[in-house]
Design an enzyme around this catalytic site. Structure first.
Site, short mmCIF file in Angstrom:
data_model
loop_
_atom_site.label_atom_id
_atom_site.label_comp_id
_atom_site.label_asym_id
_atom_site.label_seq_id
_atom_site.Cartn_x
_atom_site.Cartn_y
_atom_site.Cartn_z
N SER A 9 0.84 -1.20 0.00
CA SER A 9 0.00 0.00 0.00
C SER A 9 0.87 1.24 0.00
CB SER A 9 -0.90 0.02 1.23
OG SER A 9 -1.47 1.31 1.36
N HIS A 34 -1.01 -1.27 -4.39
CA HIS A 34 -2.31 -0.98 -3.76
C HIS A 34 -2.44 0.52 -3.55
CE1 HIS A 34 -5.79 -2.17 -1.27
NE2 HIS A 34 -5.46 -1.18 -0.47
N ASP A 36 -4.87 3.48 -2.13
CA ASP A 36 -6.02 3.75 -1.26
C ASP A 36 -6.63 5.10 -1.58
OD1 ASP A 36 -6.14 1.45 0.59
OD2 ASP A 36 -4.08 2.06 1.07
N MET A 38 -9.44 7.72 -0.69
CA MET A 38 -10.36 8.09 0.41
C MET A 38 -10.94 9.47 0.16
SD MET A 38 -8.15 6.78 3.67
CE MET A 38 -7.12 5.31 3.59
N HIS A 67 -8.24 0.66 -4.30
CA HIS A 67 -9.18 0.41 -3.20
C HIS A 67 -9.96 1.69 -2.93
CE1 HIS A 67 -9.51 -0.69 1.41
NE2 HIS A 67 -10.70 -0.62 0.82
N MET A 69 -12.36 3.83 -1.04
CA MET A 69 -13.08 4.03 0.23
C MET A 69 -13.84 5.34 0.10
SD MET A 69 -9.99 2.69 2.64
CE MET A 69 -8.86 2.82 1.25
N MET A 139 -11.34 -6.24 5.25
CA MET A 139 -10.57 -5.27 6.03
C MET A 139 -10.32 -5.84 7.42
SD MET A 139 -9.94 -2.71 4.10
CE MET A 139 -9.09 -1.77 5.38
N ASP A 174 -6.45 -6.66 4.25
CA ASP A 174 -5.85 -5.32 4.26
C ASP A 174 -5.99 -4.74 5.66
OD1 ASP A 174 -5.04 -2.72 3.73
OD2 ASP A 174 -6.68 -2.28 2.33
C1 DX5 Z 1 -6.48 1.43 5.36
C2 DX5 Z 1 -6.00 1.07 3.98
C3 DX5 Z 1 -4.84 0.18 3.96
C4 DX5 Z 1 -3.60 0.70 4.67
C5 DX5 Z 1 -2.89 -0.49 5.24
O1 DX5 Z 1 -7.72 2.01 5.29
O2 DX5 Z 1 -7.02 0.45 3.24
O3 DX5 Z 1 -4.52 -0.26 2.64
O4 DX5 Z 1 -2.73 1.41 3.83
O5 DX5 Z 1 -1.84 -0.04 6.00
P1 DX5 Z 1 -1.10 -0.99 7.06
O6 DX5 Z 1 -0.58 -2.18 6.33
O7 DX5 Z 1 -0.01 -0.10 7.59
O8 DX5 Z 1 -2.12 -1.37 8.11
ZN ZN Z 2 -6.43 -0.47 1.27
#
Ligand code: DX5
Ligand code: ZN
Length: 213
Positions: A9, A34, A36, A38, A67, A69, A139, A174
């Site tokens: 990520s 990956h 993220d 948001m 991903h 969110m 998750m 994740d």
């Molecule tokens: C959290 C994200 C993850 C995050 C994981 O909402 O979806 O992908 O980056 O980070 P770690 O591996 O540090 O928990």
């Molecule tokens: Zn993620």
């Protein structure tokens, strides 16, 4: 079991040096990147959007595992597909009454469709969608931030999904993944692992990635 897909990520990367940090994981053997996304509504954080995905597409050959969110994911499928997403995962909780339609939209671009569930959502709620999906993302932290502690109860959803899916469904986890929690998840049947802090905060990225297999 088939190969485990490791998807670092980039939320834990240095955003001022994204190309350098993506090359680091690419050279260390990562399978996917990956990303993220948001929106500050679905989760209490804002990260990156379409233009950044488009730029990342130009500097790596790795598949982009995006991903989402975000609220109203249906509005953003086309922009992210056009930007170069290879796997587009959205959240069940963002649009529980529109799941089939969003999956269909993603697939219409010829890319993989993923559905994710937050820690409080039971695996049983999404079983009916499994035949339509390429990937389920479980998750193991509350989405929103990297570096949180793994929630072991969430990993118990893995065998429930696995038991109801056919063999080619990718089961990704994740949140809080390190070499110990990775082993627990792969023993349960996960075959794709996202890791942010564990990989990017490590002194030896190659070793960190290999310790997840
Ligand atoms: C959290 C994200 C993850 C995050 C994981 O909402 O979806 O992908 O980056 O980070 P770690 O591996 O540090 O928990
Ligand atoms: Zn993620």
């Amino acid at each position: 079991m088939s190969k485990i897909i490791i998807s670092p990520s980039i939320l834990s990367a240095d955003f001022a040096n994204l190309e350098r940090d993506i090359k680091k994981v690419e050279n260390a053997g990562a399978d996917w990147v990956h990303i993220d996304v948001m929106d500050g509504h679905f989760v209490p954080n804002i990260t990156i959007g379409v233009p950044v995905v488009k730029s990342i597409k130009k500097i790596t050959n790795l598949p982009l595992d995006v991903h989402l969110m975000i609220e109203n994911p249906d509005k953003y499928i086309k922009p992210f597909a056009d930007a170069g997403a290879d796997i587009l995962t959205f959240h069940y909780e963002a649009c529980p009454d529109n799941i089939k339609n969003v999956i269909k939209m993603i697939k219409s671009y010829g890319i993989k469709a993923g559905l994710s569930i937050k820690p409080k959502t039971q695996a049983e709620e999404i079983l009916e969608f499994l035949p339509l999906l390429d990937m389920v993302l479980i998750m193991t932290v509350e989405p929103g931030f990297g570096g949180q502690a793994f929630m072991p109860d969430c990993a118990e959803k893995i065998p429930v999904i696995k038991q109801h899916a056919d063999n080619d469904l990718i089961i990704q986890v994740d949140g809080g993944i390190n070499s110990d929690t990775a082993r627990l998840c792969t023993q349960y049947g996960a075959n794709s692992l996202v890791a942010g802090n564990y990989i990017y905060k490590s002194d030896n990225i190659k070793n960190a990635i290999h310790s997840l297999y």
